[in-house]
Write an enzyme that holds these catalytic residues in place. Structure first.
Site: not given
Length: 531
Positions: A151, A261, A279-280
């Site tokens: 996707r 992270e 990590h946006l």
């Protein structure tokens, strides 16, 4: 009647609460604070979380009434899916909520690397004017490699096409025809590494994909390669990436995700030719709202006892519209079979005949298993743990499909083989625009009776006067007969009678009737809702 309790453990968009509607009692808690979370879970029927709340084995054990854990996002690293499955708790997420945001971030990373935007911004704000230091590169006529054409990868390809670039891609699960449809030339991973000026990664992290871009792959790359990873940390070997960036083997990298992270003490953070973000991928107002609304709808379905297509720990998926009406029927067939089984079950077979057999009817088998175990076990039974309960009890489960049906458009039948070798089977169908449910067969006898809350099934030697005997017994006990059907396979043989009544029948009355008519089978079955 009290409303189901939905616990919101992290800040979610107002649209989430609006999507839940007025049918639930909403409670809020700081899910990151275990001293608050664990006591609050005691009464919760559903919990909505993001990434800060850990729904581990301890938390799930503290929530005996919990039916669904809803993660307003994609990642499920903070949910113990195995523990949830064992407890019969459905786990849902919002797998498509962030696809546009993630695709746009990848393109932003590519453009940021190409034009040195973050460094140029920082330099100018520091009072410098070093235009020559930030000479960049155009995307026009460059070759961009896309690893993963799902996707998000497809959205990236569609958006990059407007830059007049050459798109190549690697995805072993995508056909050539599909790749051509989105304007991508399929190549193997080595060729993609050799030809690409830019690479963007959009695949899940699995044992096979972990470290798939490492020293060997960087050795194939052009010196002007800029590589972006906005999918999952660890797909790029971070040590190999550091070496490639510091040696000049490649020109730059953009990372939104990391192995650890936050990436404390990572040497990558000290390099000038890397663009990093925390990590946006899903961090847009639109993505958060989509995620909240999506899981709110899933919670509504789960607490209504319906199958949730987006549940990650239940076999299912998109359910065809012609199959959906059969879900409640299949569950009731399971309850009837359980009620008629006089000893333990060793195997079950769910059979779908007719037009629905052309579709995936796995959900109907799940519903039948849910109904079957509902009164047989003490655990909470759901679509999630019903197959697990069968496995734990050594019950073999089979599914058969046949697109022909002689009498009805569609017929579903549940057959159970008992430990003494006998068989219990019940068939049903759904009729008309209102999806009216009918029982059409029991133990090989053809019947036609509307599904009802209370039913009595009898098998006896066919002879005059039997109906009068049980009719009088029910009347004397104040039990009203709503409908009945009698079937037999041959004249003078055994007859099966199914009666629907307006109230439950005591076991004492049933035993009296069994003796009076010398019945081979005399069993009451009640159809109950678990939710």
């Amino acid at each position: 009647m009290s409303k189901p309790i939905v616990l919101i453990a992290e800040e979610l968009s107002p649209a989430t609460v609006e999507a839940l509607g007025p049918d639930f009692e909403i409670r809020n808690v700081d899910g990151a604070d275990r001293s608050q979370l664990l006591p609050a879970l005691a009464d919760a029927n559903a919990v909505l979380i993001r990434s800060a709340t850990k729904m581990d084995e301890e938390a799930i054990a503290a929530a005996p009434k919990l039916k669904v854990i809803a993660r307003a996002g994609v990642g499920l690293d903070n949910v113990d899916i195995k523990a949830a499955t064992n407890a019969g708790v459905m786990v849902v997420n919002a797998p498509t909520s962030n696809v546009v945001s993630a695709a746009e971030l990848a393109i932003a990373q590519i453009l940021g690397l190409a034009r040195h935007i973050p460094d140029a911004n920082a330099s100018l704000k520091a009072g410098e004017w070093k235009r020559s230091q930030f000479t960049g590169a155009e995307l026009y006529e460059k070759t961009i490699g896309i690893i993963g054409l799902g996707r998000i990868g497809t959205l990236v390809a569609q958006r990059l096409a407007g830059f007049d670039v050459k798109l190549i891609g690697f995805d072993p699960y995508v056909t050539q025809a599909r790749a051509e449809q989105i304007g991508v030339e399929l190549v193997d991973i080595d060729e993609l590494m050799k030809r690409s000026d830019f690479i963007t990664i959009h695949i899940p992290k699995t044992p096979e994909t972990t470290g798939m871009i490492s020293t060997e792959q960087f050795a194939l790359a052009k010196s002007n390669l800029r590589i972006v990873n906005c999918s999952r940390g660890g797909i790029i070997d971070e040590s190999a990436l550091y070496d490639a960036l510091t040696s000049g083997q490649i020109a730059g990298a953009g990372l939104d995700v990391f192995v650890t992270e936050p990436p404390k003490d990572s040497p990558l953070l000290g390099l000038s030719n890397i663009l990093v973000t925390p990590h946006l991928g899903a961090s847009t107002d639109e993505a958060q709202e989509k995620a909240g609304i999506s899981v709110a709808r899933s919670v509504r379905l789960a607490l209504a006892g319906d199958l949730v297509p987006d549940a990650v720990n239940v076999a299912g998926g998109v359910i065809d519209s012609s199959v959906k009406p059969g879900i409640p029927l299949a569950e009731k067939l399971g309850q009837i079979v359980a009620g008629l089984a006089h000893t333990s079950i060793v195997s079950v077979e769910f059979e779908a005949r007719g037009e629905i057999a052309a579709h995936d009817v796995t959900v109907l088998k799940l519903a039948a298993l849910k109904g079957l175990f509902q009164t047989m076990v003490t655990e909470q039974v759901s679509y999630v743990n019903a197959p697990l309960l069968a496995e734990q009890r050594g019950v073999e489960v089979r599914l058969t499909q046949e697109t022909t049906s002689d009498e009805y458009r569609n017929v579903t039948t549940l057959k159970a083989v008992l430990s003494d070798g006998s068989v219990v089977s019940v068939g049903g169908t759904v009729i008309g625009p209102k999806h009216h449910q009918k029982v059409v067969s029991i133990n090989g006898y053809d019947v036609e009776l509307s599904m009802a809350e209370h039913m009595v099934v009898m098998v006896y030697q066919d002879r005059p006067g039997i109906v009068a005997i049980y009719g009088a017994a029910f009347a004397e006990a104040g039990i009203n007969i709503a409908a009945m059907t009698i079937a037999r396979q041959q004249k003078g043989g055994k007859a099966l009678s199914v009666i629907t009544v307006d109230s439950p029948i005591s076991s004492q009355l049933l035993e009296q009737l069994r003796s009076k008519i010398d019945a081979d089978l005399m069993q009451a079955v009640s159809i109950t809702e678990q939710y």
